[in-house]
Design a protein around this motif. Structure first.
Motif, PDB file in Angstrom:
ATOM      1  N   GLY A  30       4.271 -12.762  27.787  1.00  0.00           N
ATOM      2  CA  GLY A  30       3.317 -13.420  26.906  1.00  0.00           C
ATOM      3  C   GLY A  30       3.975 -14.471  26.029  1.00  0.00           C
ATOM      4  O   GLY A  30       3.337 -15.460  25.653  1.00  0.00           O
ATOM      5  N   LEU A  31       5.271 -14.291  25.691  1.00  0.00           N
ATOM      6  CA  LEU A  31       5.981 -15.303  24.914  1.00  0.00           C
ATOM      7  C   LEU A  31       6.148 -16.580  25.726  1.00  0.00           C
ATOM      8  O   LEU A  31       6.090 -17.688  25.184  1.00  0.00           O
ATOM      9  CB  LEU A  31       7.350 -14.772  24.484  1.00  0.00           C
ATOM     10  N   ASP A  32       6.373 -16.463  27.036  1.00  0.00           N
ATOM     11  CA  ASP A  32       6.443 -17.655  27.893  1.00  0.00           C
ATOM     12  C   ASP A  32       5.090 -18.365  27.923  1.00  0.00           C
ATOM     13  O   ASP A  32       5.037 -19.604  27.990  1.00  0.00           O
ATOM     14  CB  ASP A  32       6.854 -17.264  29.312  1.00  0.00           C
ATOM     15  N   LEU A  33       4.001 -17.589  27.885  1.00  0.00           N
ATOM     16  CA  LEU A  33       2.679 -18.208  27.850  1.00  0.00           C
ATOM     17  C   LEU A  33       2.500 -19.013  26.562  1.00  0.00           C
ATOM     18  O   LEU A  33       1.914 -20.102  26.574  1.00  0.00           O
ATOM     19  CB  LEU A  33       1.604 -17.132  27.973  1.00  0.00           C
ATOM     20  N   LEU A  34       3.016 -18.501  25.448  1.00  0.00           N
ATOM     21  CA  LEU A  34       2.983 -19.268  24.195  1.00  0.00           C
ATOM     22  C   LEU A  34       3.666 -20.612  24.363  1.00  0.00           C
ATOM     23  O   LEU A  34       3.192 -21.643  23.877  1.00  0.00           O
ATOM     24  CB  LEU A  34       3.680 -18.483  23.077  1.00  0.00           C
ATOM     25  N   ASP A  35       4.811 -20.616  25.064  1.00  0.00           N
ATOM     26  CA  ASP A  35       5.551 -21.868  25.259  1.00  0.00           C
ATOM     27  C   ASP A  35       4.798 -22.841  26.151  1.00  0.00           C
ATOM     28  O   ASP A  35       4.923 -24.054  25.994  1.00  0.00           O
ATOM     29  CB  ASP A  35       6.925 -21.569  25.885  1.00  0.00           C
ATOM     30  N   ARG A  36       4.031 -22.306  27.103  1.00  0.00           N
ATOM     31  CA  ARG A  36       3.354 -23.185  28.064  1.00  0.00           C
ATOM     32  C   ARG A  36       2.082 -23.812  27.513  1.00  0.00           C
ATOM     33  O   ARG A  36       1.639 -24.841  28.019  1.00  0.00           O
ATOM     34  CB  ARG A  36       3.012 -22.408  29.336  1.00  0.00           C
ATOM     35  N   VAL A  37       1.478 -23.194  26.520  1.00  0.00           N
ATOM     36  CA  VAL A  37       0.236 -23.740  25.968  1.00  0.00           C
ATOM     37  C   VAL A  37       0.588 -24.944  25.107  1.00  0.00           C
ATOM     38  O   VAL A  37       1.368 -24.844  24.161  1.00  0.00           O
ATOM     39  CB  VAL A  37      -0.523 -22.688  25.143  1.00  0.00           C
ATOM     40  N   ALA A  38       0.029 -26.081  25.448  1.00  0.00           N
ATOM     41  CA  ALA A  38       0.346 -27.307  24.725  1.00  0.00           C
ATOM     42  C   ALA A  38      -0.203 -27.255  23.307  1.00  0.00           C
ATOM     43  O   ALA A  38      -1.096 -26.474  22.982  1.00  0.00           O
ATOM     44  CB  ALA A  38      -0.238 -28.511  25.470  1.00  0.00           C
ATOM     45  N   ALA A  39       0.400 -28.108  22.456  1.00  0.00           N
ATOM     46  CA  ALA A  39      -0.089 -28.226  21.080  1.00  0.00           C
ATOM     47  C   ALA A  39      -1.564 -28.619  21.108  1.00  0.00           C
ATOM     48  O   ALA A  39      -1.987 -29.467  21.891  1.00  0.00           O
ATOM     49  CB  ALA A  39       0.732 -29.264  20.329  1.00  0.00           C
ATOM     50  N   MET A  76      -0.940  -8.645  22.700  1.00  0.00           N
ATOM     51  CA  MET A  76      -1.126  -7.202  22.552  1.00  0.00           C
ATOM     52  C   MET A  76      -0.001  -6.511  23.315  1.00  0.00           C
ATOM     53  O   MET A  76       0.522  -7.050  24.294  1.00  0.00           O
ATOM     54  CB  MET A  76      -2.498  -6.766  23.067  1.00  0.00           C
ATOM     55  N   THR A  77       0.392  -5.326  22.856  1.00  0.00           N
ATOM     56  CA  THR A  77       1.520  -4.652  23.497  1.00  0.00           C
ATOM     57  C   THR A  77       1.530  -3.172  23.149  1.00  0.00           C
ATOM     58  O   THR A  77       0.988  -2.753  22.128  1.00  0.00           O
ATOM     59  CB  THR A  77       2.843  -5.286  23.050  1.00  0.00           C
ATOM     60  N   THR A  83      -1.255  -3.803  18.420  1.00  0.00           N
ATOM     61  CA  THR A  83      -0.500  -2.696  18.993  1.00  0.00           C
ATOM     62  C   THR A  83      -1.453  -1.758  19.726  1.00  0.00           C
ATOM     63  O   THR A  83      -2.443  -1.294  19.156  1.00  0.00           O
ATOM     64  CB  THR A  83       0.247  -1.936  17.895  1.00  0.00           C
ATOM     65  N   LYS A  84      -1.186  -1.498  21.003  1.00  0.00           N
ATOM     66  CA  LYS A  84      -2.014  -0.592  21.796  1.00  0.00           C
ATOM     67  C   LYS A  84      -1.703   0.847  21.406  1.00  0.00           C
ATOM     68  O   LYS A  84      -0.538   1.159  21.105  1.00  0.00           O
ATOM     69  CB  LYS A  84      -1.731  -0.780  23.280  1.00  0.00           C
ATOM     70  N   PRO A  85      -2.675   1.734  21.417  1.00  0.00           N
ATOM     71  CA  PRO A  85      -4.093   1.448  21.651  1.00  0.00           C
ATOM     72  C   PRO A  85      -4.741   0.872  20.396  1.00  0.00           C
ATOM     73  O   PRO A  85      -4.306   1.146  19.283  1.00  0.00           O
ATOM     74  CB  PRO A  85      -4.667   2.825  21.989  1.00  0.00           C
ATOM     75  N   PHE A  86      -5.779   0.067  20.586  1.00  0.00           N
ATOM     76  CA  PHE A  86      -6.509  -0.483  19.449  1.00  0.00           C
ATOM     77  C   PHE A  86      -8.013  -0.317  19.696  1.00  0.00           C
ATOM     78  O   PHE A  86      -8.455  -0.140  20.836  1.00  0.00           O
ATOM     79  CB  PHE A  86      -6.167  -1.950  19.214  1.00  0.00           C
ATOM     80  N   THR A  87      -8.738  -0.362  18.608  1.00  0.00           N
ATOM     81  CA  THR A  87     -10.189  -0.184  18.695  1.00  0.00           C
ATOM     82  C   THR A  87     -10.881  -1.536  18.679  1.00  0.00           C
ATOM     83  O   THR A  87     -10.280  -2.569  18.382  1.00  0.00           O
ATOM     84  CB  THR A  87     -10.697   0.645  17.513  1.00  0.00           C
ATOM     85  N   ARG A  88     -12.152  -1.514  19.001  1.00  0.00           N
ATOM     86  CA  ARG A  88     -12.962  -2.732  18.932  1.00  0.00           C
ATOM     87  C   ARG A  88     -12.971  -3.290  17.521  1.00  0.00           C
ATOM     88  O   ARG A  88     -12.928  -4.517  17.316  1.00  0.00           O
ATOM     89  CB  ARG A  88     -14.393  -2.409  19.385  1.00  0.00           C
ATOM     90  N   ALA A  89     -12.988  -2.412  16.515  1.00  0.00           N
ATOM     91  CA  ALA A  89     -12.998  -2.867  15.128  1.00  0.00           C
ATOM     92  C   ALA A  89     -11.695  -3.579  14.773  1.00  0.00           C
ATOM     93  O   ALA A  89     -11.694  -4.607  14.085  1.00  0.00           O
ATOM     94  CB  ALA A  89     -13.224  -1.681  14.188  1.00  0.00           C
ATOM     95  N   GLN A  90     -10.560  -3.039  15.265  1.00  0.00           N
ATOM     96  CA  GLN A  90      -9.276  -3.696  14.990  1.00  0.00           C
ATOM     97  C   GLN A  90      -9.191  -5.053  15.675  1.00  0.00           C
ATOM     98  O   GLN A  90      -8.696  -6.018  15.099  1.00  0.00           O
ATOM     99  CB  GLN A  90      -8.130  -2.795  15.449  1.00  0.00           C
TER     100      GLN A  90
END
Length: 623
Positions: A567-576, A584-585, A605-612
Motif C-alpha cells: 500500500g505504501l507503493d500505491l501512495l507513491d504511484r498516485v500523482a499529486a 488498513m492493516t 487497524t483491523k478488525p474495525f467497525t463500520r463506525a470506525q
C-alpha cells in the motif's frame, strides 16, 4: 524483407552483438569469405569465424591460430570505428569499414576494391607523362578519400547517438521528482531540468541565466550560500534546510564540476522528515518505557510500604506535631504515586488515532472546556484561521495538549492577563497552533530545559511532565514544538503535519484488498456509507484502474497485498492531486510497514467497525 534488401547490395555486411555473436549478415558476406552455413547463421560465434578464416589462410600464414583469435576477440570487445585496406591471400584487395552500435556490438562493411587498385596500377604503368610522385599522391589521395568518407559516416553516427543520448538524458532528468541544475562560478543557472517548481512550489520553472539569489529568494539563498561557497572551494556538501514560504524541508547535494561551476540536486523531504521524527520519538518512548518500568514498579512497592507504615503510625496515640508529620508523609507518598502514573502515561503505549476532525468545532469546544478554570481577570481568545475542510488529527490528544498549555499559561498570568490560541495553515504542509500569554515569559533556563522531564518552575506544585507530554504528542505526529518569548509574554507553537481528510461519504471508492472475504465485508461497509465501489487485489490492478477510471474520490487499501508492491507503493504511484488514500492493516504497530504508514496516511487497524471507518473517512458520525 530486410534480408532481401541486404542481399541486393554489392558489399559484404555483418553485424555482431555485444555478446560477440552474429546478429545479421548478407549473402555477399558468405560468398566473399566462402563461409560455411553454420558461421552465417544468427548466433554464430565471432571467435569461431576468425578461427575458420585463419585456418583457411584468409590472413596469410598465422603461426599461432589461438593467440591470433584471442587478439581479435580482445580488439572486438573494445571496438573502435576504423577503416583499413588489405590484400587477401587470394590476391584480391578489400576495404574494411567498421562502426560501433549504440546498444553494443558493431557493423562491418567489406568492399572488393581490386578493380580500383588495378586501375591505379595500370594508370601508373601506362602514364609516362605523370611522375611517380604524382601517381603516389593520387593513390594516397584516393585511399585518404575513402578513409575520410568512412570517418564522416562514423562521425555522423556518433552525432546521431549523442543527440539521442542527450534527448534521453533530458527526458530522464525531467521525469525525476528532484531539481537537477548547474550554476557557473558567479551563481547563474546554466542548466535546469525545469523541476524547481515541484520542489519549491511557487518558484519559476525556466531559470536558466537567472541568479540563485533571485530564484530562491534572500532567505533561502542565505541558508544555501555557505554550502555553495564550500562547493566552489572543492567540497561536495549535502545538507538540509527549511525554506521560508511553506516551511518545507529540502535536501540539497552540491558537486563541483572541476571547471569553476557546481552541479546541484535538491528534493522535498518534508514527508520523510516527518516520518523520521515520528519514528525517533517512538523509539525514544520505547527506550524510556523499558528503563522506567522496572524503576516505577520498585518505587510503587516502596510507596505502598511507606503508606502502610504511616497508616499504622496514624492509628497510634501521637502528639499533634507527629500527626502533622505523618499526614505530610502520606500526602507526599500519594503525590509520588500520581507522579508514577504520569510517568507511565508518558512512556507507556500511546497510540495516535487520527480521524477526520473539524478544527473549528475542536477550538470551540476547547474554549468552553478551558474557560471555567480561568480566574476572572484572565481572558481567553481563540483566533481561528483553520482550514474549513476536515483534517486528519487525533482530536483527544490535541485537545489534552492544548488544555495543558492553557493551564500553564493561566499559572504564568496569575490573577490577570490574556491567553490567546491562534490557528492557521502554513501552505499545505503544516497546521500551526500557537498558545501565547501575557505573563513574565520563559526564563533563560526554562527556554533550554522546559521540555526536559521533571523540570518545573512551580516548585512542589508542578510535576515537570506537562510540556514534555505535549512535546511527545507533537513528535508522535511527525511535527515540531517551539518555545519563545514575545514582547508581551511566552509563546508555545505546535506544528502538526497538514493531512487533509478523505472526502465525505458518497462517490466512487476504490477498494484494494487481496482477501476475498475481507473485500466483501469492507465493500458492504463502504456501500452502507453511500459509496459506489470498484475493487482490486494488487497495486498493479489498482494503478491501472486509477489511470483508466475517472472520478475516483477515495482509495481504501490494505498495506500487504498480492505481489511485492505494498500500500505504501500505491501512495507513491498516485500523482499529486489524486484521490486521498486510507490504509488498513492487521500488522502490529511495531512492524516497520505499519510505522511508516502512520506518518504518511490515515491507517485503520483491523478488525474495525463500520463506525470506525465512518469516523475516519468523514462519513456518518461514529456510534
Amino acid at each position: 524483407m530486410t534480408s532481401a534488401g541486404l542481399n541486393l547490395i554489392a558489399q559484404a555486411l555483418s553485424i555482431y552483438g555485444r555478446d560477440l555473436r552474429l546478429e545479421v549478415s548478407n549473402s555477399r558476406f558468405q560468398e566473399m569469405f566462402n563461409l560455411p552455413d553454420s558461421l552465417v547463421t544468427p548466433g554464430a560465434r565471432f571467435d569461431d569465424t576468425i578461427r575458420y578464416l585463419a585456418e583457411t589462410g584468409e590472413y596469410g600464414h598465422v603461426a599461432d591460430v589461438e593467440a591470433y583469435v584471442a587478439q581479435k576477440v580482445e580488439q572486438a570487445r573494445a571496438f573502435e570505428p576504423h577503416y583499413m585496406e588489405r590484400t587477401r591471400a587470394n590476391g584480391r584487395t578489400i576495404s574494411v569499414e567498421g562502426s560501433p552500435l549504440p546498444q553494443g556490438g558493431w557493423v562491418t562493411v567489406y568492399t572488393d576494391i581490386t578493380r580500383a587498385k588495378r586501375s591505379e596500377e595500370l594508370l601508373r604503368a601506362r602514364s609516362e607523362e605523370l611522375s611517380d610522385q604524382v601517381l603516389a599522391h593520387a593513390e594516397e589521395l584516393s585511399a585518404t578519400n575513402r578513409e575520410l568518407a568512412a570517418t564522416i559516416t562514423a562521425l555522423e553516427e556518433a552525432k546521431r547517438q549523442l543527440t539521442a543520448m542527450e534527448a534521453r538524458t533530458r527526458l530522464t532528468t525531467e521525469m525525476m521528482p528532484a531539481h537537477i541544475a548547474h550554476v557557473d562560478a558567479q551563481g547563474y543557472y546554466t542548466y535546469s531540468n525545469r523541476r524547481l517548481s515541484v520542489v519549491l512550489p511557487g518558484s519559476p520553472s525556466e531559470i536558466v541565466d537567472m541568479h540563485m539569489s533571485e530564484v530562491l529568494g534572500p532567505g533561502s539563498f542565505a541558508k544555501v550560500k555557505p554550502h555553495l561557497d564550500a562547493a566552489y572551494a572543492g567540497q561536495s556538501p549535502v545538507f538540509e534546510f527549511t525554506e521560508d514560504h511553506d516551511s518545507r524541508r529540502i535536501r540539497v547535494a552540491l558537486t563541483p564540476d572541476g571547471q569553476g561551476g557546481v552541479y546541484l540536486m535538491s528534493m522535498d523531504i518534508t514527508e520523510e522528515t516527518q516520518a523520521r521524527v515520528a519514528l525517533q520519538q517512538t523509539r525514544r518512548r520505547a527506550l524510556a518505557a523499558q528503563m522506567t518500568s522496572g524503576l516505577a514498579h520498585d518505587f510503587s512497592n516502596l510507596l505502598t510500604i511507606i503508606l502502610g507504615m504511616q497508616g499504622k503510625l496514624a492509628k497510634m496515640p501521637l502528639g499533634p506535631e507527629a500527626r502533622e508529620l505523618v499526614a505530610a508523609t502520606q500526602a507526599t507518598a500519594r503525590r509520588g504515586g500520581r507522579l508514577l502514573d504520569r510517568i507511565a502515561d508518558m512512556t507507556g503505549k500511546r497510540t495516535l488515532r487520527p480521524r477526520a476532525t473539524d478544527l473549528h468545532a475542536l477550538l470551540h469546544d476547547l474554549k468552553i472546556l478551558a474557560s471555567p478554570s480561568l480566574p476572572r481577570g484572565v481572558g481567553l481568545s481563540v483566533l481561528d484561521h483553520a482550514p474549513d475542510a476536515p483534517i486528519m488529527l487525533d482530536p483527544g490528544m490535541l485537545q489534552d495538549a492544548l488544555l495543558n498549555l492553557i493551564l500553564n499559561a493561566r499559572d504564568a498570568c496569575g490573577a490577570t492577563g490574556q491567553i490567546t490560541v491562534s490557528v492557521h495553515a502554513v501552505g499545505d504542509i503544516w497546521i500551526e497552533i500557537a498558545v501565547t500569554d501575557t505573563g513574565p515569559g520563559f526564563s533563560p533556563e526554562a527556554l533550554k530545559q522546559a521540555l526536559d522531564p521533571f523540570f518545573t518552575t512551580k516548585g512542589g506544585e508542578g510535576s515537570g511532565l506537562g510540556l514534555p507530554m505535549v512535546y511527545d504528542m507533537v513528535k508522535l505526529t511527525g511535527g515540531d514544538l517551539r518555545l519563545r518569548n514575545t514582547p508581551s509574554g511566552a509563546s508555545v507553537t505546535l506544528r502538526l503535519p497538514y493531512r487533509a481528510a478523505p472526502p465525505m461519504a458518497g462517490g466512487l471508492a476504490l477498494l484494494v484488498e487481496d482477501s476475498d472475504d475481507l473485500r466483501v465485508a469492507v465493500r458492504d461497509m463502504l456501500v452502507d456509507l453511500g459509496h459506489t465501489v470498484i475493487e482490486a487485489a494488487s497495486v498493479d490492478e489498482a494503478s491501472a484502474l486509477l489511470a483508466d477510471v475517472e472520478d475516483i474520490r477515495l482509495v481504501l487499501s490494505d498495506i500487504r497485498l498480492q505481489g511485492k508492491a505494498t500500500g505504501l507503493d500505491l501512495l507513491d504511484r498516485v500523482a499529486a492531486g489524486g484521490p486521498p488514500i486510507v490504509l488498513m492493516t492487521s500488522l502490529p504497530q511495531n512492524d516497520p510497514l505499519h510505522r511508516a504508514a502512520l506518518v504518511r496516511a490515515p491507517v485503520l487497524t483491523k478488525p474495525f467497525t463500520r463506525a470506525q471507518l465512518s469516523a475516519l473517512i468523514g462519513g456518518e458520525e461514529a456510534a
